[in-house]
Design a protein around this motif. Sequence first.
Motif, PDB file in Angstrom:
ATOM      1  N   GLN A   1     -14.457  38.301  -7.167  1.00 24.98           N
ATOM      2  CA  GLN A   1     -13.331  38.939  -7.744  1.00 24.98           C
ATOM      3  C   GLN A   1     -12.322  39.414  -6.407  1.00 24.98           C
ATOM      4  N   TYR A   2     -10.862  39.291  -6.501  1.00 25.78           N
ATOM      5  CA  TYR A   2     -10.181  39.721  -5.310  1.00 25.78           C
ATOM      6  C   TYR A   2     -10.049  41.415  -5.486  1.00 25.78           C
ATOM      7  N   THR A   3     -10.292  41.944  -4.261  1.00 29.37           N
ATOM      8  CA  THR A   3     -10.201  43.470  -4.156  1.00 29.37           C
ATOM      9  C   THR A   3      -8.843  44.118  -4.173  1.00 29.37           C
ATOM     10  N   GLY A   4      -7.901  43.345  -3.979  1.00 26.43           N
ATOM     11  CA  GLY A   4      -6.423  44.094  -3.741  1.00 26.43           C
ATOM     12  C   GLY A   4      -6.244  44.655  -2.360  1.00 26.43           C
TER      13      GLY A   4
ATOM     14  N   PHE B   1      -9.616  35.761  -9.173  1.00 27.08           N
ATOM     15  CA  PHE B   1     -11.016  35.337  -9.022  1.00 27.08           C
ATOM     16  C   PHE B   1     -11.098  34.090  -8.363  1.00 27.08           C
ATOM     17  N   ARG B   2     -12.149  33.852  -7.588  1.00 30.07           N
ATOM     18  CA  ARG B   2     -12.699  32.330  -7.059  1.00 30.07           C
ATOM     19  C   ARG B   2     -13.994  32.322  -7.343  1.00 30.07           C
ATOM     20  N   MET B   3     -14.569  30.826  -6.999  1.00 31.55           N
ATOM     21  CA  MET B   3     -16.064  30.958  -7.462  1.00 31.55           C
ATOM     22  C   MET B   3     -16.696  29.660  -6.506  1.00 31.55           C
ATOM     23  N   TRP B   4     -17.744  30.096  -6.221  1.00 31.29           N
ATOM     24  CA  TRP B   4     -18.464  29.232  -5.076  1.00 31.29           C
ATOM     25  C   TRP B   4     -19.374  27.952  -6.149  1.00 31.29           C
TER      26      TRP B   4
END
Length: 116
Positions: free
Chosen positions: A44-47, A9-12
Motif C-alpha cells: 500500500q502507498y503510504t502517502g 496499491f502495487r503488487m509483486w
Amino acid sequence: MQAGREIKFRMWDFENQEMIDGDSLAFEEYAPISHLLSRKGIMQYTGFYDKHGREIYEGDIWLPQGCDIPRVIVWHRYGWWFQYPNGGVTRPMEWTEDGEVIGNIYENPELLEVGK
C-alpha cells in the motif's frame, strides 16, 4: 493515517518476478477487500515521498541520509513505521524528505543483508 491521502496499491508478481502497478491490478475474486489486500505481495502507498519525490510504499527499503543501515517501511499498530533489517521497529514515519527509497523487499532483498 494521513487525512486525504490517495489510496493506491502495487503488487509483486511472484510468478513473473515483476512489480505490477496498481492501475494494472484486477481482483477477479469476489471476496472481502481485507482478504484480497492481505495477500502476500500487496503493498500500500503510504502517502509519503522520499527526497527525490518518489512515492513510498509498504515494503520499500528506505535509507536515511548519512546512514548506512536501511529500513523497511511497515504497517505497525496504527501507522507507517521504519523497521530495521533485524525486525526491530524504530519509530513512526513522520518525515521522509531526508532519505531515499533504494529498492523494495521483493526486487532487492540483498539490500537488507547488513553486516552478513
